[in-house]
Design an enzyme around this catalytic site. Sequence first.
Site, PDB file in Angstrom:
ATOM      1  N   PRO A  89     -74.243 -25.466 -22.150  1.00  0.00           N
ATOM      2  CA  PRO A  89     -74.722 -24.266 -21.621  1.00  0.00           C
ATOM      3  C   PRO A  89     -74.772 -24.129 -20.153  1.00  0.00           C
ATOM      4  O   PRO A  89     -74.967 -22.969 -19.486  1.00  0.00           O
ATOM      5  CB  PRO A  89     -76.170 -24.254 -22.225  1.00  0.00           C
ATOM      6  CG  PRO A  89     -76.308 -25.142 -23.162  1.00  0.00           C
ATOM      7  CD  PRO A  89     -75.355 -26.247 -22.779  1.00  0.00           C
ATOM      8  N   GLU A 116     -79.209 -35.695 -27.616  1.00  0.00           N
ATOM      9  CA  GLU A 116     -79.641 -35.036 -26.396  1.00  0.00           C
ATOM     10  C   GLU A 116     -78.837 -34.685 -25.351  1.00  0.00           C
ATOM     11  O   GLU A 116     -79.094 -33.861 -24.560  1.00  0.00           O
ATOM     12  CB  GLU A 116     -81.071 -35.663 -26.056  1.00  0.00           C
ATOM     13  CG  GLU A 116     -82.427 -35.591 -27.223  1.00  0.00           C
ATOM     14  CD  GLU A 116     -82.742 -34.210 -27.141  1.00  0.00           C
ATOM     15  OE1 GLU A 116     -82.741 -33.771 -28.318  1.00  0.00           O
ATOM     16  OE2 GLU A 116     -83.164 -33.664 -26.283  1.00  0.00           O
ATOM     17  N   ARG A 154     -54.032 -18.635 -29.888  1.00  0.00           N
ATOM     18  CA  ARG A 154     -53.563 -17.499 -30.409  1.00  0.00           C
ATOM     19  C   ARG A 154     -52.908 -16.563 -28.981  1.00  0.00           C
ATOM     20  O   ARG A 154     -52.120 -15.511 -29.308  1.00  0.00           O
ATOM     21  CB  ARG A 154     -54.664 -16.272 -30.770  1.00  0.00           C
ATOM     22  CG  ARG A 154     -55.837 -16.068 -29.779  1.00  0.00           C
ATOM     23  CD  ARG A 154     -56.882 -15.353 -30.427  1.00  0.00           C
ATOM     24  NE  ARG A 154     -56.433 -14.001 -30.773  1.00  0.00           N
ATOM     25  CZ  ARG A 154     -56.670 -13.081 -29.931  1.00  0.00           C
ATOM     26  NH1 ARG A 154     -56.390 -13.300 -28.749  1.00  0.00           N
ATOM     27  NH2 ARG A 154     -56.191 -11.763 -30.284  1.00  0.00           N
ATOM     28  N   ASP A 169     -56.515  -6.557 -27.060  1.00  0.00           N
ATOM     29  CA  ASP A 169     -57.624  -7.514 -27.018  1.00  0.00           C
ATOM     30  C   ASP A 169     -58.587  -6.878 -26.326  1.00  0.00           C
ATOM     31  O   ASP A 169     -58.361  -6.448 -25.001  1.00  0.00           O
ATOM     32  CB  ASP A 169     -57.451  -8.639 -26.833  1.00  0.00           C
ATOM     33  CG  ASP A 169     -56.608  -9.473 -27.726  1.00  0.00           C
ATOM     34  OD1 ASP A 169     -56.390  -9.058 -28.937  1.00  0.00           O
ATOM     35  OD2 ASP A 169     -56.056 -10.520 -27.314  1.00  0.00           O
TER      36      ASP A 169
HETATM   37  C1  9WO Z   1     -77.638 -29.085 -23.545  1.00  0.00           C
HETATM   38  C2  9WO Z   1     -78.744 -28.150 -22.831  1.00  0.00           C
HETATM   39  C3  9WO Z   1     -79.500 -27.494 -22.999  1.00  0.00           C
HETATM   40  C4  9WO Z   1     -80.151 -26.608 -22.059  1.00  0.00           C
HETATM   41  C5  9WO Z   1     -79.661 -26.822 -20.657  1.00  0.00           C
HETATM   42  C6  9WO Z   1     -78.536 -27.544 -20.472  1.00  0.00           C
HETATM   43  C7  9WO Z   1     -77.888 -28.223 -21.410  1.00  0.00           C
HETATM   44  N1  9WO Z   1     -76.972 -29.182 -21.566  1.00  0.00           N
HETATM   45  C8  9WO Z   1     -76.661 -29.479 -23.099  1.00  0.00           C
HETATM   46  C9  9WO Z   1     -75.678 -30.625 -23.358  1.00  0.00           C
HETATM   47  O1  9WO Z   1     -74.859 -30.773 -22.324  1.00  0.00           O
HETATM   48  N2  9WO Z   1     -75.641 -31.062 -24.414  1.00  0.00           N
HETATM   49  C10 9WO Z   1     -74.880 -31.994 -25.141  1.00  0.00           C
HETATM   50  C11 9WO Z   1     -73.640 -31.021 -25.869  1.00  0.00           C
HETATM   51  C12 9WO Z   1     -75.238 -32.739 -26.037  1.00  0.00           C
HETATM   52  C13 9WO Z   1     -76.160 -32.057 -27.181  1.00  0.00           C
HETATM   53  C14 9WO Z   1     -75.100 -30.986 -27.575  1.00  0.00           C
HETATM   54  N3  9WO Z   1     -74.458 -30.422 -26.928  1.00  0.00           N
HETATM   55  C15 9WO Z   1     -74.289 -28.944 -26.564  1.00  0.00           C
HETATM   56  C16 9WO Z   1     -73.499 -28.124 -26.117  1.00  0.00           C
HETATM   57  N4  9WO Z   1     -75.392 -28.182 -27.040  1.00  0.00           N
HETATM   58  N5  9WO Z   1     -75.095 -26.982 -26.851  1.00  0.00           N
HETATM   59  C17 9WO Z   1     -73.658 -26.788 -26.242  1.00  0.00           C
HETATM   60  C18 9WO Z   1     -73.077 -25.685 -25.800  1.00  0.00           C
HETATM   61  C19 9WO Z   1     -71.921 -25.689 -25.268  1.00  0.00           C
HETATM   62  C20 9WO Z   1     -71.435 -24.635 -24.735  1.00  0.00           C
HETATM   63  N6  9WO Z   1     -71.981 -23.391 -25.027  1.00  0.00           N
HETATM   64  C21 9WO Z   1     -72.987 -23.248 -25.652  1.00  0.00           C
HETATM   65  C22 9WO Z   1     -73.848 -24.579 -25.962  1.00  0.00           C
END
Ligand code: 9WO
Length: 251
Positions: A89, A116, A154, A169
């Site tokens: 994120p 994590e 796509r 689109d």
């Molecule tokens: C999680 C996270 C939460 C709050 C702020 C920063 C952060 N970084 C991550 C992160 O890099 N997490 C890794 C990938 C490991 C845990 C699962 N991951 C993840 C990617 N959770 N959510 C995403 C993600 C990726 C792209 N868009 C939305 C959510």
Amino acid sequence: MRFDVITLFPELFAPFLAQGVTRRAFESGQVDVHLWPLRDHAEGNYRRVDDRPFGGGPGMVMLAEPLERALAAVRGQRADGAPLVHFSPTGRRIDQALLREMASGPGAVLLCGRYEGVDQRFLDRHVDLELSLGDFVLSGGELPALALLDGIARLQPGVLADPRSHEQDSFEDGLLDCPHFSRPEVLDTADGPLPVPPVLLSGHHAAIARWRREQSLALTARRRPDLIAAARAAGRLSSADERYLAQLPPA
Ligand code: 9WO
């Protein structure tokens, strides 16, 4: 183009890649997806890929060493310097312009994080691009990786039967897509009959095009006024567009 996906859950990918209009792009190798199960690069009796965080705290951290070995295996198969993408994120928001850029490039290596997070030393050494779907947290990077692959597949030539689909689109012209209607001409519902907007049955192509443009403008003005401002700044609104916008009721 080629994508190499490093993941603890390779089985999430195959069923998705075998569905829908994008299937041809994946099965023909136009978008060549190679899956790299991270567990294959774990060592020892327990094949560990995660461990507790130094400094304490909840959850587990993805270990750098199996990731280093997996990435070395990928780079051994492709020496084109394709960027390594990590999904988080905190990354750059994926948008249609980014998909278009990537759709005409060599592909990428996609790292799908779990737990994590990933040991920061691996990220610092190897990540070229962090990409986000938005301000929310998932349990892993696999769904964002699939979203990226779908959006790129796509856009490949020949994937959508009619190339005009792309021009329609949402976001391709900076406005939201107009609404769509199909048979029946009058839909019976418990709340009464719902006819299709009559202009769509008129056969008057210029009037239909103008109506669709106005629907897009009205929807975008109400839901995404930022996109109207951007389209205006880019000179993508005609004087007819501006006249239509000026007479819309205020939000
Ligand atoms: C999680 C996270 C939460 C709050 C702020 C920063 C952060 N970084 C991550 C992160 O890099 N997490 C890794 C990938 C490991 C845990 C699962 N991951 C993840 C990617 N959770 N959510 C995403 C993600 C990726 C792209 N868009 C939305 C959510």
